[in-house]
Scaffold this motif. Structure first.
Motif, mmCIF file in Angstrom:
data_model
loop_
_atom_site.group_PDB
_atom_site.id
_atom_site.type_symbol
_atom_site.label_atom_id
_atom_site.label_comp_id
_atom_site.label_asym_id
_atom_site.label_seq_id
_atom_site.Cartn_x
_atom_site.Cartn_y
_atom_site.Cartn_z
ATOM 1 N N PHE A 40 0.830 -1.136 0.053
ATOM 2 C CA PHE A 40 0.163 0.004 -0.004
ATOM 3 C C PHE A 40 0.793 1.183 0.073
ATOM 4 O O PHE A 40 1.934 1.469 0.744
ATOM 5 N N ALA A 41 0.622 2.190 -0.955
ATOM 6 C CA ALA A 41 1.320 3.331 -1.012
ATOM 7 C C ALA A 41 0.766 4.581 -0.705
ATOM 8 O O ALA A 41 -0.765 4.501 -0.807
ATOM 9 N N PRO A 42 1.251 5.798 -0.382
ATOM 10 C CA PRO A 42 0.239 6.962 -0.244
ATOM 11 C C PRO A 42 -0.815 7.265 -1.204
ATOM 12 O O PRO A 42 -0.515 7.076 -2.575
ATOM 13 N N HIS A 43 -1.703 7.960 -0.698
ATOM 14 C CA HIS A 43 -2.685 8.200 -1.657
ATOM 15 C C HIS A 43 -3.362 9.895 -1.171
ATOM 16 O O HIS A 43 -2.984 10.904 -1.868
ATOM 17 N N GLU A 44 -3.695 9.756 0.196
ATOM 18 C CA GLU A 44 -4.047 10.996 0.812
ATOM 19 C C GLU A 44 -3.343 11.187 2.199
ATOM 20 O O GLU A 44 -3.068 10.095 2.591
ATOM 21 N N GLY A 45 -3.047 12.244 2.440
ATOM 22 C CA GLY A 45 -2.367 12.307 3.875
ATOM 23 C C GLY A 45 -0.995 12.242 3.708
ATOM 24 O O GLY A 45 -0.341 13.082 2.780
ATOM 25 N N SER A 46 -0.019 11.518 4.631
ATOM 26 C CA SER A 46 1.365 11.378 4.341
ATOM 27 C C SER A 46 1.587 10.972 2.974
ATOM 28 O O SER A 46 1.080 10.025 2.343
ATOM 29 N N ALA A 47 2.638 11.666 2.451
ATOM 30 C CA ALA A 47 3.406 11.232 1.016
ATOM 31 C C ALA A 47 4.694 10.202 1.248
ATOM 32 O O ALA A 47 5.074 10.005 0.353
ATOM 33 N N THR A 48 4.916 10.034 2.679
ATOM 34 C CA THR A 48 5.926 9.238 2.715
ATOM 35 C C THR A 48 5.703 7.777 3.532
ATOM 36 O O THR A 48 6.700 6.994 3.573
ATOM 37 N N LEU A 49 4.362 7.570 3.891
ATOM 38 C CA LEU A 49 4.263 6.479 4.461
ATOM 39 C C LEU A 49 3.590 5.362 3.683
ATOM 40 O O LEU A 49 2.667 5.411 2.957
ATOM 41 N N ALA A 50 4.133 4.068 3.663
ATOM 42 C CA ALA A 50 3.467 2.939 2.795
ATOM 43 C C ALA A 50 3.778 1.708 3.699
ATOM 44 O O ALA A 50 4.534 1.653 4.662
ATOM 45 N N TYR A 51 2.835 0.660 3.331
ATOM 46 C CA TYR A 51 2.911 -0.740 4.012
ATOM 47 C C TYR A 51 3.179 -1.834 3.082
ATOM 48 O O TYR A 51 2.634 -1.778 1.908
ATOM 49 N N GLY A 52 3.643 -2.841 3.342
ATOM 50 C CA GLY A 52 3.718 -4.163 3.021
ATOM 51 C C GLY A 52 3.102 -5.277 3.984
ATOM 52 O O GLY A 52 3.541 -5.072 5.167
ATOM 53 N N ILE A 53 2.145 -6.031 3.619
ATOM 54 C CA ILE A 53 1.541 -6.799 4.731
ATOM 55 C C ILE A 53 1.336 -8.284 3.913
ATOM 56 O O ILE A 53 0.908 -8.470 2.787
ATOM 57 N N TYR A 54 1.845 -9.367 4.998
ATOM 58 C CA TYR A 54 1.610 -10.476 4.449
ATOM 59 C C TYR A 54 1.483 -11.496 5.840
ATOM 60 O O TYR A 54 1.843 -11.059 6.981
ATOM 61 N N GLY A 55 0.984 -12.847 5.537
ATOM 62 C CA GLY A 55 0.955 -13.558 6.670
ATOM 63 C C GLY A 55 1.704 -14.781 6.581
ATOM 64 O O GLY A 55 2.444 -15.154 5.462
ATOM 65 N N ILE A 56 2.431 -15.217 7.638
ATOM 66 C CA ILE A 56 3.256 -16.606 7.820
ATOM 67 C C ILE A 56 2.798 -17.245 8.980
ATOM 68 O O ILE A 56 2.136 -16.925 9.979
ATOM 69 N N GLU A 57 2.979 -18.494 8.718
ATOM 70 C CA GLU A 57 2.378 -19.622 9.811
ATOM 71 C C GLU A 57 3.317 -19.209 10.990
ATOM 72 O O GLU A 57 2.443 -19.238 12.087
ATOM 73 N N SER A 58 4.352 -19.209 11.276
ATOM 74 C CA SER A 58 5.137 -18.671 12.696
ATOM 75 C C SER A 58 6.249 -17.972 12.367
ATOM 76 O O SER A 58 6.953 -17.962 11.293
ATOM 77 N N LEU A 59 6.898 -17.663 13.538
ATOM 78 C CA LEU A 59 8.219 -17.209 13.291
ATOM 79 C C LEU A 59 9.388 -17.973 12.713
ATOM 80 O O LEU A 59 10.382 -17.774 12.139
ATOM 81 N N ALA A 60 9.117 -19.302 13.154
ATOM 82 C CA ALA A 60 10.183 -20.223 12.381
ATOM 83 C C ALA A 60 9.881 -20.281 10.844
ATOM 84 O O ALA A 60 10.983 -20.446 10.179
ATOM 85 N N ALA A 61 8.899 -20.394 10.424
ATOM 86 C CA ALA A 61 8.328 -20.279 9.183
ATOM 87 C C ALA A 61 9.030 -18.917 8.413
ATOM 88 O O ALA A 61 9.340 -18.940 7.445
ATOM 89 N N TYR A 62 8.934 -18.086 9.381
ATOM 90 C CA TYR A 62 9.476 -16.685 8.720
ATOM 91 C C TYR A 62 11.053 -16.745 8.686
ATOM 92 O O TYR A 62 11.256 -16.289 7.507
ATOM 93 N N GLU A 63 11.773 -17.502 9.520
ATOM 94 C CA GLU A 63 12.840 -17.552 9.288
ATOM 95 C C GLU A 63 13.438 -18.345 8.007
ATOM 96 O O GLU A 63 14.288 -17.881 7.329
ATOM 97 N N ALA A 64 12.596 -19.394 7.730
ATOM 98 C CA ALA A 64 12.909 -20.316 6.608
ATOM 99 C C ALA A 64 12.544 -19.424 5.313
ATOM 100 O O ALA A 64 13.200 -19.684 4.401
ATOM 101 N N TYR A 65 11.222 -18.663 5.341
ATOM 102 C CA TYR A 65 10.914 -17.831 4.221
ATOM 103 C C TYR A 65 11.881 -16.974 3.912
ATOM 104 O O TYR A 65 12.279 -16.532 2.521
#
Length: 101
Positions: A40-65
């Protein structure tokens, strides 16, 4: 299931570069084992704030990912692209768990 929320501070004059970066992750993230919710990139309001969002099973799965992502050709190139072009000023990761279900 955990949700990783990446908060980016981006260069406001380089939002199109951030969009290209996000599209690349749209291919690499699912291939490497996480469930991409979106970027998600800026549209209105802040011109510098963006987000990336994803799901992962666990912190162990995150490390493997993350290890798979580091070996992925598009993942490596996308990281190099961000470093070379300087459109990301800062990024922070937060791991959240859903509690309303």
């Amino acid at each position: 299931m955990l949700t990783c929320v990446i908060r980016y501070e981006i260069e406001p004059t380089k939002t199109e570069m951030f969009a290209a970066y996000a599209r690349n992750w749209g291919e690499a993230i699912p291939r490497c084992g996480a469930e991409l919710i979106g970027y998600f990139a800026p549209h209105e309001g802040s011109a510098t704030l963006a987000y990336g969002i994803y799901g992962i099973e666990s912190l162990a799965a995150y490390e493997a990912y993350r290890a798979r992502l580091a070996q992925d050709p598009l993942g490596r190139e996308n990281y190099a692209f961000a470093m070379r072009e300087g459109f990301i000023r800062r990024e922070d990761r937060t791991f959240l768990r859903r509690v309303d279900q």
